[in-house]
Design a protein around this motif. Structure first.
Motif, PDB file in Angstrom:
ATOM      1  N   GLN A   3      38.542  41.699  36.943  1.00  0.00           N
ATOM      2  CA  GLN A   3      39.718  42.032  37.712  1.00  0.00           C
ATOM      3  C   GLN A   3      40.807  41.053  38.127  1.00  0.00           C
ATOM      4  OE1 GLN A   3      37.945  44.125  41.007  1.00  0.00           O
ATOM      5  NE2 GLN A   3      36.958  45.698  39.578  1.00  0.00           N
ATOM      6  N   SER A  25      38.740  38.012  39.381  1.00  0.00           N
ATOM      7  CA  SER A  25      37.578  38.385  39.977  1.00  0.00           C
ATOM      8  C   SER A  25      36.391  37.282  40.090  1.00  0.00           C
ATOM      9  CB  SER A  25      37.109  39.818  39.980  1.00  0.00           C
ATOM     10  OG  SER A  25      36.781  39.965  38.450  1.00  0.00           O
ATOM     11  N   GLU A  26      36.338  36.579  38.866  1.00  0.00           N
ATOM     12  CA  GLU A  26      35.381  35.538  38.670  1.00  0.00           C
ATOM     13  C   GLU A  26      35.815  34.183  38.227  1.00  0.00           C
ATOM     14  OE1 GLU A  26      33.616  38.413  35.773  1.00  0.00           O
ATOM     15  OE2 GLU A  26      33.614  36.939  34.124  1.00  0.00           O
TER      16      GLU A  26
END
Length: 119
Positions: A3, A25-26
């Motif tokens: 995301q 997101s990561e």
């Protein structure tokens, strides 16, 4: 799925500066090519800049060379687009995108952030 969330857009006068942020997101985003694109009203989406995964080499569209800088802060899972000497023709919705290794297209896209440059 990765995301991406853009922020930092707004209204600025010609000649001014803005810094856009794209939060991922990561942490694995550091292995991806991370790009910035923009779309002005009535026009197709166009490439702005990319920072490559791993090596970190960069490329820019001719229209922004010397004015925009893309960078990555892996500790913050964030990619930036520093925009200086802004022109009215830079007005657009700016999107960040991620391209996974060995992929030919960008797989993940943010929601976009509006940049408006007044003359």
């Amino acid at each position: 799925q990765v995301q991406l969330v853009e922020s930092g857009g707004g209204l600025v006068q010609a000649g001014g500066s803005l810094r856009l942020s794209c939060a991922a997101s990561e942490r694995t985003f550091r292995t991806y090519d991370m790009g910035w694109f923009r779309q002005a009203p009535g026009k197709e989406r166009e490439f702005v800049a990319v920072i490559r995964g791993g090596g970190g080499s960069t490329n820019y569209a001719d229209a922004v060379k010397g004015r925009f800088t893309i960078s990555r802060d892996s500790a913050k899972n964030t990619v930036y687009l520093q925009m200086n000497s802004l022109k009215p023709e830079d007005t657009a919705v700016y999107y960040c995108a991620a391209r996974v290794l060995l992929r030919t297209q960008y797989d993940y896209w943010g929601q976009g952030t509006q940049v408006t440059v007044s003359s």
